[in-house]
Design a protein around this motif. Structure first.
Motif, PDB file in Angstrom:
ATOM      1  N   SER A  12      62.382  -5.685  46.128  1.00  0.00           N
ATOM      2  CA  SER A  12      62.522  -7.145  46.167  1.00  0.00           C
ATOM      3  C   SER A  12      63.714  -7.645  45.364  1.00  0.00           C
ATOM      4  CB  SER A  12      61.242  -7.815  45.651  1.00  0.00           C
ATOM      5  OG  SER A  12      61.081  -7.546  44.272  1.00  0.00           O
ATOM      6  N   SER A  13      64.475  -6.742  44.741  1.00  0.00           N
ATOM      7  CA  SER A  13      65.597  -7.193  43.899  1.00  0.00           C
ATOM      8  C   SER A  13      66.650  -6.096  43.752  1.00  0.00           C
ATOM      9  CB  SER A  13      65.057  -7.572  42.509  1.00  0.00           C
ATOM     10  OG  SER A  13      66.101  -7.874  41.615  1.00  0.00           O
ATOM     11  N   ILE A  15      69.234  -3.264  43.397  1.00  0.00           N
ATOM     12  CA  ILE A  15      69.616  -2.077  44.165  1.00  0.00           C
ATOM     13  C   ILE A  15      68.598  -1.785  45.279  1.00  0.00           C
ATOM     14  CG2 ILE A  15      70.015   0.422  43.994  1.00  0.00           C
ATOM     15  CD1 ILE A  15      70.798  -0.177  40.951  1.00  0.00           C
ATOM     16  N   SER A  34      56.625  -4.746  45.056  1.00  0.00           N
ATOM     17  CA  SER A  34      56.877  -5.036  43.637  1.00  0.00           C
ATOM     18  C   SER A  34      55.797  -6.005  43.156  1.00  0.00           C
ATOM     19  CB  SER A  34      58.285  -5.607  43.432  1.00  0.00           C
ATOM     20  OG  SER A  34      58.373  -6.919  43.905  1.00  0.00           O
ATOM     21  N   ARG A  35      55.924  -6.474  41.918  1.00  0.00           N
ATOM     22  CA  ARG A  35      54.817  -7.250  41.329  1.00  0.00           C
ATOM     23  C   ARG A  35      54.814  -8.720  41.729  1.00  0.00           C
ATOM     24  NH1 ARG A  35      56.562  -5.901  35.386  1.00  0.00           N
ATOM     25  NH2 ARG A  35      58.446  -6.559  36.476  1.00  0.00           N
ATOM     26  N   SER A  36      55.995  -9.353  41.752  1.00  0.00           N
ATOM     27  CA  SER A  36      56.031 -10.803  41.918  1.00  0.00           C
ATOM     28  C   SER A  36      56.002 -11.222  43.395  1.00  0.00           C
ATOM     29  CB  SER A  36      57.298 -11.340  41.220  1.00  0.00           C
ATOM     30  OG  SER A  36      57.850 -12.402  41.949  1.00  0.00           O
ATOM     31  N   LYS A  39      59.215 -13.154  44.406  1.00  0.00           N
ATOM     32  CA  LYS A  39      60.389 -12.319  44.713  1.00  0.00           C
ATOM     33  C   LYS A  39      60.218 -11.637  46.062  1.00  0.00           C
ATOM     34  CE  LYS A  39      61.575 -10.717  40.105  1.00  0.00           C
ATOM     35  NZ  LYS A  39      61.700  -9.529  39.263  1.00  0.00           N
ATOM     36  N   LEU A  56      52.536  -4.908  44.249  1.00  0.00           N
ATOM     37  CA  LEU A  56      52.176  -3.636  43.618  1.00  0.00           C
ATOM     38  C   LEU A  56      52.740  -3.571  42.208  1.00  0.00           C
ATOM     39  CD1 LEU A  56      51.230  -0.609  43.755  1.00  0.00           C
ATOM     40  CD2 LEU A  56      53.518  -0.075  44.618  1.00  0.00           C
ATOM     41  N   ASP A  57      51.903  -3.163  41.265  1.00  0.00           N
ATOM     42  CA  ASP A  57      52.382  -2.858  39.915  1.00  0.00           C
ATOM     43  C   ASP A  57      52.287  -1.348  39.742  1.00  0.00           C
ATOM     44  OD1 ASP A  57      52.876  -2.445  37.261  1.00  0.00           O
ATOM     45  OD2 ASP A  57      51.598  -4.075  36.550  1.00  0.00           O
ATOM     46  N   THR A  58      53.437  -0.685  39.648  1.00  0.00           N
ATOM     47  CA  THR A  58      53.442   0.787  39.618  1.00  0.00           C
ATOM     48  C   THR A  58      52.821   1.361  38.349  1.00  0.00           C
ATOM     49  OG1 THR A  58      55.645   0.778  38.664  1.00  0.00           O
ATOM     50  CG2 THR A  58      55.518   1.049  41.053  1.00  0.00           C
ATOM     51  N   LYS A 104      59.103   2.983  33.544  1.00  0.00           N
ATOM     52  CA  LYS A 104      60.213   3.743  34.134  1.00  0.00           C
ATOM     53  C   LYS A 104      59.864   5.218  34.374  1.00  0.00           C
ATOM     54  CE  LYS A 104      64.656   4.578  35.044  1.00  0.00           C
ATOM     55  NZ  LYS A 104      65.754   3.981  35.719  1.00  0.00           N
ATOM     56  N   GLY A 172      75.442   3.593  36.784  1.00  0.00           N
ATOM     57  CA  GLY A 172      76.074   3.107  35.556  1.00  0.00           C
ATOM     58  C   GLY A 172      75.654   1.666  35.344  1.00  0.00           C
ATOM     59  N   ILE A 174      75.404  -1.845  36.482  1.00  0.00           N
ATOM     60  CA  ILE A 174      75.439  -2.495  37.790  1.00  0.00           C
ATOM     61  C   ILE A 174      75.026  -3.961  37.607  1.00  0.00           C
ATOM     62  CG2 ILE A 174      74.648  -2.338  40.196  1.00  0.00           C
ATOM     63  CD1 ILE A 174      75.879   0.341  39.136  1.00  0.00           C
ATOM     64  N   THR A 176      73.110  -6.641  38.491  1.00  0.00           N
ATOM     65  CA  THR A 176      71.902  -6.973  39.276  1.00  0.00           C
ATOM     66  C   THR A 176      71.078  -8.017  38.506  1.00  0.00           C
ATOM     67  OG1 THR A 176      70.379  -5.408  38.239  1.00  0.00           O
ATOM     68  CG2 THR A 176      71.752  -4.539  40.036  1.00  0.00           C
ATOM     69  N   ARG A 179      69.580  -8.228  34.525  1.00  0.00           N
ATOM     70  CA  ARG A 179      70.090  -8.859  33.289  1.00  0.00           C
ATOM     71  C   ARG A 179      70.075 -10.383  33.391  1.00  0.00           C
ATOM     72  NH1 ARG A 179      73.315  -4.571  34.090  1.00  0.00           N
ATOM     73  NH2 ARG A 179      72.862  -2.846  32.675  1.00  0.00           N
TER      74      ARG A 179
HETATM   75  N1  NAP Z   1      71.310  -2.438  36.850  1.00  0.00           N
HETATM   76  C1  NAP Z   1      71.773  -1.475  36.052  1.00  0.00           C
HETATM   77  O1  NAP Z   1      72.777  -1.649  35.335  1.00  0.00           O
HETATM   78  C2  NAP Z   1      71.072  -0.130  36.014  1.00  0.00           C
HETATM   79  C3  NAP Z   1      71.638   0.883  35.215  1.00  0.00           C
HETATM   80  C4  NAP Z   1      71.022   2.129  35.168  1.00  0.00           C
HETATM   81  C5  NAP Z   1      69.852   2.343  35.859  1.00  0.00           C
HETATM   82  N2  NAP Z   1      69.304   1.333  36.618  1.00  0.00           N
HETATM   83  C6  NAP Z   1      68.051   1.601  37.317  1.00  0.00           C
HETATM   84  O2  NAP Z   1      68.147   1.241  38.675  1.00  0.00           O
HETATM   85  C7  NAP Z   1      66.846   0.831  39.140  1.00  0.00           C
HETATM   86  C8  NAP Z   1      66.957  -0.509  39.843  1.00  0.00           C
HETATM   87  O3  NAP Z   1      67.430  -1.465  38.906  1.00  0.00           O
HETATM   88  P1  NAP Z   1      67.970  -2.916  39.334  1.00  0.00           P
HETATM   89  O4  NAP Z   1      69.124  -3.204  38.463  1.00  0.00           O
HETATM   90  O5  NAP Z   1      68.079  -3.004  40.805  1.00  0.00           O
HETATM   91  O6  NAP Z   1      66.748  -3.820  38.787  1.00  0.00           O
HETATM   92  P2  NAP Z   1      66.149  -5.237  39.293  1.00  0.00           P
HETATM   93  O7  NAP Z   1      67.165  -6.016  40.040  1.00  0.00           O
HETATM   94  O8  NAP Z   1      65.515  -5.837  38.079  1.00  0.00           O
HETATM   95  O9  NAP Z   1      65.005  -4.773  40.301  1.00  0.00           O
HETATM   96  C9  NAP Z   1      63.875  -4.087  39.832  1.00  0.00           C
HETATM   97  C10 NAP Z   1      62.792  -4.173  40.887  1.00  0.00           C
HETATM   98  O10 NAP Z   1      61.639  -3.462  40.413  1.00  0.00           O
HETATM   99  C11 NAP Z   1      60.492  -4.312  40.507  1.00  0.00           C
HETATM  100  N3  NAP Z   1      59.577  -3.890  39.434  1.00  0.00           N
HETATM  101  C12 NAP Z   1      59.797  -3.896  38.090  1.00  0.00           C
HETATM  102  N4  NAP Z   1      58.729  -3.411  37.452  1.00  0.00           N
HETATM  103  C13 NAP Z   1      57.810  -3.092  38.409  1.00  0.00           C
HETATM  104  C14 NAP Z   1      56.504  -2.558  38.381  1.00  0.00           C
HETATM  105  N5  NAP Z   1      55.889  -2.232  37.233  1.00  0.00           N
HETATM  106  N6  NAP Z   1      55.854  -2.362  39.553  1.00  0.00           N
HETATM  107  C15 NAP Z   1      56.446  -2.678  40.729  1.00  0.00           C
HETATM  108  N7  NAP Z   1      57.673  -3.187  40.823  1.00  0.00           N
HETATM  109  C16 NAP Z   1      58.356  -3.392  39.675  1.00  0.00           C
HETATM  110  C17 NAP Z   1      61.045  -5.725  40.369  1.00  0.00           C
HETATM  111  O11 NAP Z   1      60.238  -6.723  40.967  1.00  0.00           O
HETATM  112  P3  NAP Z   1      59.000  -7.446  40.177  1.00  0.00           P
HETATM  113  O12 NAP Z   1      59.572  -8.021  38.921  1.00  0.00           O
HETATM  114  O13 NAP Z   1      58.527  -8.438  41.171  1.00  0.00           O
HETATM  115  O14 NAP Z   1      57.994  -6.390  39.928  1.00  0.00           O
HETATM  116  C18 NAP Z   1      62.327  -5.576  41.185  1.00  0.00           C
HETATM  117  O15 NAP Z   1      62.037  -5.646  42.573  1.00  0.00           O
HETATM  118  C19 NAP Z   1      65.938   0.830  37.905  1.00  0.00           C
HETATM  119  O16 NAP Z   1      65.226   2.034  37.848  1.00  0.00           O
HETATM  120  C20 NAP Z   1      66.915   0.756  36.752  1.00  0.00           C
HETATM  121  O17 NAP Z   1      66.391   1.311  35.565  1.00  0.00           O
HETATM  122  C21 NAP Z   1      69.893   0.102  36.704  1.00  0.00           C
END
Ligand code: NAP
Length: 236
Positions: A12-13, A15, A34-36, A39, A56-58, A104, A172, A174, A176, A179
């Motif tokens: 839902s968000s 990557i 995902s949870r929300s 979203k 879903l909450d993982t 995570k 690296g 990203i 998204t 933040r």
């Molecule tokens: N962005 C970066 O700079 C970066 C760097 C290194 C690694 N990563 C990794 O890349 C992956 C994707 O990151 P992103 O930047 O795309 O993050 P994001 O935009 O915050 O997206 C995270 C997604 O995970 C969902 N989520 C979070 N906790 C959850 C849970 N307990 N159960 C189910 N869904 C959950 C969120 O939706 P809800 O809030 O609705 O649950 C959202 O859809 C992550 O594993 C992150 O650690 C990102």
């Protein structure tokens, strides 16, 4: 991708959402979770009729188990869901570090455990690590450790779940919504500082990483790989 069903937990968000867009454009059906609800609703509107959405909450093992019972048979699993945080080792409350592992590490662990039995034998699982596992940074002790744990989990599962392929993407920095709680000025300053240090002179976009995920889904000779999509961050 035609007639392929791809499950994207975290779709839902960021990557995960971009990966959903790209696989749909190639003809796949997508299940995002995902949870929300909010979203998910917005993401589903963006993705159109070939996307289904589940709350879903993982971190809740029973929820993950019943989610896969509802989803049934499918072709590829992408687990980008996580909520991450950092902080100085001596200051960070232990409870926060444990929360990070719940989200995570244990979330993706449950998803792989209950998702693998429903996957096609030609299918794949893509897990998400992160640059701090390979380039230790001050303030990322728990985050580095959890990312390293995810990479090792994925490589071991590549052996244990074969012929299902299991790979890991290590993004690296990203840009998204992860933040979005940072004040805009601070965030832009952070991105500019990082970009300046990187060989590619910019931070990543979700599209950069989604392309990496698509490669891992497509290439049937790749398993147990950690794909670094980090603009050369680990070299700096
Ligand atoms: N962005 C970066 O700079 C970066 C760097 C290194 C690694 N990563 C990794 O890349 C992956 C994707 O990151 P992103 O930047 O795309 O993050 P994001 O935009 O915050 O997206 C995270 C997604 O995970 C969902 N989520 C979070 N906790 C959850 C849970 N307990 N159960 C189910 N869904 C959950 C969120 O939706 P809800 O809030 O609705 O649950 C959202 O859809 C992550 O594993 C992150 O650690 C990102």
């Amino acid at each position: 991708m035609k007639n392929q069903k791809i499950v994207i937990i975290g779709g839902s968000s960021g990557i995960g959402l971009e990966t959903a867009k790209q696989v749909i454009s190639l003809g796949a059906e997508v299940v995002i979770a995902s949870r929300s609800e909010d979203k998910l609703h917005k993401a589903k509107e963006m993705l159109g009729p070939r996307a289904a959405a589940y709350v879903l909450d993982t971190t809740d093992e029973q929820q993950v188990k019943s989610f896969f019972e509802q989803v049934g048979k499918y072709d590829h699993l992408v687990i980008s869901a996580a909520e991450t945080s950092g902080g100085s080792f001596l200051q960070l409350e232990t409870v926060q570090a444990r929360k990070l592992f719940e989200s995570k590490f244990w979330g993706p662990y449950y998803a792989a455990k209950y998702g693998a039995p429903k996957l096609s034998a030609q299918g794949s699982i893509t897990l998400f690590s992160g640059v701090v596992a390979y380039k230790p940074m001050i303030g990322s002790s728990a985050l580095g450790a959890v990312n390293a744990a995810v990479s090792n989990l994925g490589q071991t599962l590549a052996l244990e779940l074969a012929p299902i392929r299991v790979n890991i993407v290590s993004p690296g920095i990203i840009d998204t919504p992860s933040r979005s709680k940072m004040p805009e000025n601070t965030r832009n300053q952070f991105y500019a500082t990082v970009a300046d240090k990187l060989p590619v002179k910019r931070v990543g976009h979700p599209e950069d990483v989604a392309q990496g995920v698509l490669y891992l889904i497509h290439n049937h000779f790749v398993t147990g790989t950690v794909l670094h999509v980090d603009g050369g961050h680990t070299l700096t």
